[in-house]
Scaffold this active site. Structure first.
Site, PDB file in Angstrom:
ATOM      1  N   GLY A 174      -3.805  13.174   4.016  1.00 27.14           N
ATOM      2  CA  GLY A 174      -5.300  13.254   3.678  1.00 27.14           C
ATOM      3  C   GLY A 174      -5.101  12.869   2.195  1.00 27.14           C
ATOM      4  O   GLY A 174      -4.614  11.970   1.678  1.00 27.14           O
ATOM      5  N   TYR A 175      -5.470  13.755   1.239  1.00 24.32           N
ATOM      6  CA  TYR A 175      -5.589  13.358  -0.213  1.00 24.32           C
ATOM      7  C   TYR A 175      -4.139  14.141  -0.523  1.00 24.32           C
ATOM      8  O   TYR A 175      -4.019  15.223  -0.657  1.00 24.32           O
ATOM      9  CB  TYR A 175      -6.753  14.169  -0.930  1.00 24.32           C
ATOM     10  CG  TYR A 175      -8.077  13.280  -0.734  1.00 24.32           C
ATOM     11  CD1 TYR A 175      -8.196  11.899  -1.155  1.00 24.32           C
ATOM     12  CD2 TYR A 175      -8.992  13.999   0.154  1.00 24.32           C
ATOM     13  CE1 TYR A 175      -9.373  11.539  -0.933  1.00 24.32           C
ATOM     14  CE2 TYR A 175     -10.148  13.068   0.365  1.00 24.32           C
ATOM     15  CZ  TYR A 175     -10.454  12.091  -0.425  1.00 24.32           C
ATOM     16  OH  TYR A 175     -11.685  11.306  -0.063  1.00 24.32           O
TER      17      TYR A 175
ATOM     18  N   THR B  62      -2.262   1.171  -5.023  1.00 25.23           N
ATOM     19  CA  THR B  62      -2.898   2.176  -4.254  1.00 25.23           C
ATOM     20  C   THR B  62      -4.135   2.656  -4.914  1.00 25.23           C
ATOM     21  O   THR B  62      -4.229   2.854  -5.983  1.00 25.23           O
ATOM     22  CB  THR B  62      -1.651   3.372  -4.328  1.00 25.23           C
ATOM     23  OG1 THR B  62      -2.275   4.610  -3.544  1.00 25.23           O
ATOM     24  CG2 THR B  62      -1.418   3.807  -5.532  1.00 25.23           C
TER      25      THR B  62
ATOM     26  N   CYS C 183     -10.413  -1.433  -7.493  1.00 27.07           N
ATOM     27  CA  CYS C 183      -9.993  -0.884  -6.176  1.00 27.07           C
ATOM     28  C   CYS C 183      -9.972  -1.805  -4.887  1.00 27.07           C
ATOM     29  O   CYS C 183     -10.954  -2.554  -4.915  1.00 27.07           O
ATOM     30  CB  CYS C 183     -11.469   0.037  -5.791  1.00 27.07           C
ATOM     31  SG  CYS C 183     -11.138   1.560  -6.909  1.00 27.07           S
ATOM     32  N   LYS C 184      -9.104  -1.586  -4.111  1.00 31.25           N
ATOM     33  CA  LYS C 184      -8.870  -2.526  -2.837  1.00 31.25           C
ATOM     34  C   LYS C 184     -10.345  -2.015  -2.201  1.00 31.25           C
ATOM     35  O   LYS C 184     -10.582  -1.033  -2.191  1.00 31.25           O
ATOM     36  CB  LYS C 184      -7.693  -2.288  -2.002  1.00 31.25           C
ATOM     37  CG  LYS C 184      -6.472  -2.482  -2.663  1.00 31.25           C
ATOM     38  CD  LYS C 184      -5.309  -2.020  -1.865  1.00 31.25           C
ATOM     39  CE  LYS C 184      -5.034  -0.464  -2.048  1.00 31.25           C
ATOM     40  NZ  LYS C 184      -3.935  -0.081  -1.294  1.00 31.25           N
TER      41      LYS C 184
ATOM     42  N   ASP D 117       0.013   5.205   1.306  1.00 33.88           N
ATOM     43  CA  ASP D 117      -0.221   5.948   2.089  1.00 33.88           C
ATOM     44  C   ASP D 117      -0.152   5.411   3.419  1.00 33.88           C
ATOM     45  O   ASP D 117      -0.789   4.341   3.774  1.00 33.88           O
ATOM     46  CB  ASP D 117      -1.456   6.720   1.808  1.00 33.88           C
ATOM     47  CG  ASP D 117      -1.545   7.611   0.510  1.00 33.88           C
ATOM     48  OD1 ASP D 117      -0.360   7.937  -0.112  1.00 33.88           O
ATOM     49  OD2 ASP D 117      -2.742   7.751   0.172  1.00 33.88           O
TER      50      ASP D 117
ATOM     51  N   ASP E 224       0.784  -1.081   0.102  1.00 31.17           N
ATOM     52  CA  ASP E 224       0.013  -0.063  -0.117  1.00 31.17           C
ATOM     53  C   ASP E 224       0.964   1.222  -0.032  1.00 31.17           C
ATOM     54  O   ASP E 224       2.237   1.003   0.471  1.00 31.17           O
ATOM     55  CB  ASP E 224      -0.766   0.039   1.146  1.00 31.17           C
ATOM     56  CG  ASP E 224      -1.630   1.186   1.434  1.00 31.17           C
ATOM     57  OD1 ASP E 224      -2.189   1.813   0.422  1.00 31.17           O
ATOM     58  OD2 ASP E 224      -1.509   1.676   2.488  1.00 31.17           O
TER      59      ASP E 224
ATOM     60  N   GLN F 156      -6.647   5.599  -5.655  1.00 28.68           N
ATOM     61  CA  GLN F 156      -6.391   6.939  -5.672  1.00 28.68           C
ATOM     62  C   GLN F 156      -7.869   7.837  -6.096  1.00 28.68           C
ATOM     63  O   GLN F 156      -8.044   8.090  -7.203  1.00 28.68           O
ATOM     64  CB  GLN F 156      -5.634   7.204  -6.760  1.00 28.68           C
ATOM     65  CG  GLN F 156      -3.943   7.141  -6.314  1.00 28.68           C
ATOM     66  CD  GLN F 156      -3.636   7.768  -4.956  1.00 28.68           C
ATOM     67  OE1 GLN F 156      -3.913   8.995  -4.766  1.00 28.68           O
ATOM     68  NE2 GLN F 156      -3.109   6.942  -3.932  1.00 28.68           N
TER      69      GLN F 156
ATOM     70  N   CYS G 112      -5.767   2.839  -8.615  1.00 25.42           N
ATOM     71  CA  CYS G 112      -7.196   2.883  -9.078  1.00 25.42           C
ATOM     72  C   CYS G 112      -7.700   4.076  -8.847  1.00 25.42           C
ATOM     73  O   CYS G 112      -7.644   4.639  -7.835  1.00 25.42           O
ATOM     74  CB  CYS G 112      -7.785   1.920  -8.253  1.00 25.42           C
ATOM     75  SG  CYS G 112      -9.630   1.741  -8.683  1.00 25.42           S
TER      76      CYS G 112
HETATM   77 MG    MG Z   1      -2.910   3.246   3.509  1.00 23.20          MG
END
Ligand code: MG
Length: 306
Positions: free
Chosen positions: A19-20, A51, A108-109, A11, A9, A53, A90
């Protein structure tokens, strides 16, 4: 022949999460990440970032912007001797604001789409591979793809309902510990342990990375190992930094009262000097100051020995 890999992963696993993430200048590697990744690569694991996104679907970031962020992450890692084999992302989310990216996606996870794609693209053997991430969705994606899983739980992370449903094979505090688990479980610990036998370093059961199977420059490997050992020693030493200590607190309290008693006694010095006689209050004050000072010193010494 298929390769083994560690899916990562992004982040809060590799880089800090503001955050974003929308600004390449905000990319900051978490402590020890380069050491963990370098050691995993040295023993033959491919390193693949997967990841979500959704910032793209939400209109906060473009794919070009994301590319710049990933270029910066690669640059920082490369400077430290780590090359990622691939990054999959993603950009979709069902509640996006950009029509093109607003949909449910199997990539997407917690869906395993990105991992399965990588497995096909890069010939990955899932049963020998790992998924490491800080979120239950990372773990679920790894499990659905057929990998073993490691959850990174940072200090202060609370529990959520999803935590009950998704159980990782291992839970650790950071990527360095995750690398240790992977190396140990992959049967590489013994060779590494031999290298780790340094009289200058004592970290208990720490058995760390090496190039047990991959021929690499032994000097580089040894340096990596010792860097990791130092990192772990620093992060695990009790009393390091501002850790609370009840003995230190008691020492400070006794020290304050010792000073007050001393000041109290000093007030009576003129009386003692003028009368030339013994002053009971002065005696009591000075004796109290002495006893309190001794107690303070005792607690300070105790706090240093913990
Ligand atoms: Mg994470």
């Amino acid at each position: 022949m298929a390769d083994k890999c560690v899916f990562l992963d992004r982040d809060r696993t590799i880089i800090e999460d503001p955050g974003y993430m929308t600004d390449p200048d905000a990319v900051k590697l978490l402590p020890g990440v380069e050491l963990a990744l370098r050691s995993l690569a040295q023993v033959g694991f491919k390193l693949i970032v997967v990841t979500n996104q959704s910032a793209i679907a939400r209109g906060l970031l473009t794919e070009d912007g994301l590319e710049q962020i990933h270029d910066e992450m690669r640059r920082q890692l490369s400077q430290r001797g780590v090359e990622l084999d691939a990054i999959y992302y993603c950009p979709y989310h069902p509640e996006g604001t950009v029509e093109r990216y607003t949909r449910v996606s199997a990539d997407c996870k917690p869906s395993p789409g990105m991992l399965l794609k990588a497995s096909k693209d890069l010939q990955i053997e899932m049963s020998e591979s790992w998924m490491v991430g800080d979120s239950p969705r990372d773990i679920e994606a790894g499990q659905r793809a057929g990998c073993r899983t490691i959850r990174v739980r940072h200090k202060g992370d609370g529990a959520s309902e999803q935590d009950e449903d998704v159980q990782a094979d291992f839970t650790v505090r950071n990527l360095v510990d995750a690398a240790r688990v992977i190396l140990r479980e992959s049967g590489l610990a013994a060779a590494v342990g031999k290298m780790a036998e340094s009289p200058a370093v004592s970290v208990g059961a720490a058995r760390l990375p090496s190039s047990a199977q991959t021929p690499i420059d032994s000097m580089t490997d040894s340096q990596t190992l010792h860097e990791i050992l130092r990192h772990i020693t620093q992060t695990r030493t009790p009393g390091n930094g501002a850790e609370f200590s009840s003995a230190r607190l008691l020492g400070a309290i006794f020290q304050i009262f010792a000073v007050i008693a001393l000041v109290w006694g000093l007030i009576y010095i003129p009386d003692v000097m003028n009368s030339g006689e013994s002053n009971l209050i002065w005696h009591v004050a000075m004796m109290t100051a002495g006893v309190l000072q001794l107690a303070a010193l005792t607690f300070f010494i105790l706090s240093r020995q913990r």
